[in-house]
Design a protein around this motif. Structure first.
Motif, mmCIF file in Angstrom:
data_model
loop_
_atom_site.group_PDB
_atom_site.id
_atom_site.type_symbol
_atom_site.label_atom_id
_atom_site.label_comp_id
_atom_site.label_asym_id
_atom_site.label_seq_id
_atom_site.Cartn_x
_atom_site.Cartn_y
_atom_site.Cartn_z
ATOM 1 N N THR A 1 0.852 -1.185 0.000
ATOM 2 C CA THR A 1 0.000 0.000 0.000
ATOM 3 C C THR A 1 0.888 1.236 0.000
ATOM 4 O OG1 THR A 1 -1.739 -1.152 1.207
ATOM 5 C CG2 THR A 1 -1.813 1.245 1.238
ATOM 6 N N THR A 2 0.674 2.116 -0.962
ATOM 7 C CA THR A 2 1.341 3.417 -0.984
ATOM 8 C C THR A 2 0.262 4.473 -0.852
ATOM 9 O OG1 THR A 2 1.202 3.678 -3.394
ATOM 10 C CG2 THR A 2 3.154 2.530 -2.531
ATOM 11 N N ASN A 3 0.680 5.729 -0.882
ATOM 12 C CA ASN A 3 -0.323 6.785 -0.772
ATOM 13 C C ASN A 3 -1.194 6.886 -2.016
ATOM 14 O OD1 ASN A 3 1.736 7.729 -2.380
ATOM 15 N ND2 ASN A 3 2.008 9.660 -1.301
ATOM 16 N N LYS A 4 -0.841 6.150 -3.072
ATOM 17 C CA LYS A 4 -1.613 6.201 -4.307
ATOM 18 C C LYS A 4 -2.490 4.980 -4.534
ATOM 19 C CE LYS A 4 1.595 9.212 -6.655
ATOM 20 N NZ LYS A 4 2.435 9.455 -7.796
ATOM 21 N N GLU A 5 -2.058 3.803 -4.040
ATOM 22 C CA GLU A 5 -2.835 2.593 -4.324
ATOM 23 C C GLU A 5 -2.486 1.458 -3.372
ATOM 24 O OE1 GLU A 5 -1.939 0.838 -8.147
ATOM 25 O OE2 GLU A 5 0.190 0.739 -7.724
ATOM 26 N N VAL B 1 8.391 7.972 -0.025
ATOM 27 C CA VAL B 1 7.000 7.595 -0.277
ATOM 28 C C VAL B 1 6.504 6.706 0.871
ATOM 29 C CG1 VAL B 1 5.436 6.312 -1.784
ATOM 30 C CG2 VAL B 1 7.188 7.795 -2.774
ATOM 31 N N HIS C 1 4.582 3.898 2.738
ATOM 32 C CA HIS C 1 4.077 2.612 2.250
ATOM 33 C C HIS C 1 3.997 1.623 3.404
ATOM 34 C CE1 HIS C 1 8.451 2.369 2.099
ATOM 35 N NE2 HIS C 1 8.309 1.050 2.286
#
Length: 131
Positions: free
Chosen positions: A52-56, A72, A74
């Motif tokens: 999981t990242t801040n985008k997906e 980033v 995660h």
């Protein structure tokens, strides 16, 4: 349940670290964090994990790779066991290095990792460190 097997290869001068996690269980999950100045590249050798990242949020399966850029946020979790090879490259250590030098440094660590995998097949250790 098999013990977690984690080996670390680290070259401080090169700013490169390689981590090999074999048959990691759901107990080896990493809450939300980031790596300061570190590019992370991973390949799933067996099983799957959830990144999981801040985008997906995405499930990565065997033979799939992922990249996480410096800073980033995660997290990593798993529903089953997984085997993962992860390369960490400190961006500050490679700023002034040529592409050829970086490739050589990574190549040396990958050769050590191959030997580590062979070592794992010969002996069962829950945690080993190589410096």
């Amino acid at each position: 349940m098999m013990a977690n097997n984690i080996c670390y290869l680290y070259n401080a001068q090169a700013g490169i670290e390689l981590i090999f996690c074999r048959d990691s269980t759901i107990s080896i999950s990493y809450p939300l964090h980031n790596h300061v100045s570190v590019l992370t590249i991973g390949i799933i050798l067996d099983g799957s994990l959830v990144l999981t990242t801040n985008k997906e949020t995405r499930v990565y399966k065997q033979n799939e790779t992922f990249t996480i850029f410096p800073y980033v946020p995660h997290s990593i979790s798993a529903h089953n066991s997984y085997t993962l090879l992860t390369l960490f490259i400190d961006k500050n250590a490679v700023n002034d290095a040529s592409v050829t030098t970086i490739q050589k440094r990574i190549g040396l660590l990958l050769m050590q990792a191959l030997n580590m995998v062979l070592f794992f097949r010969l002996k069962e250790h829950s945690i080993c460190r190589f410096f």
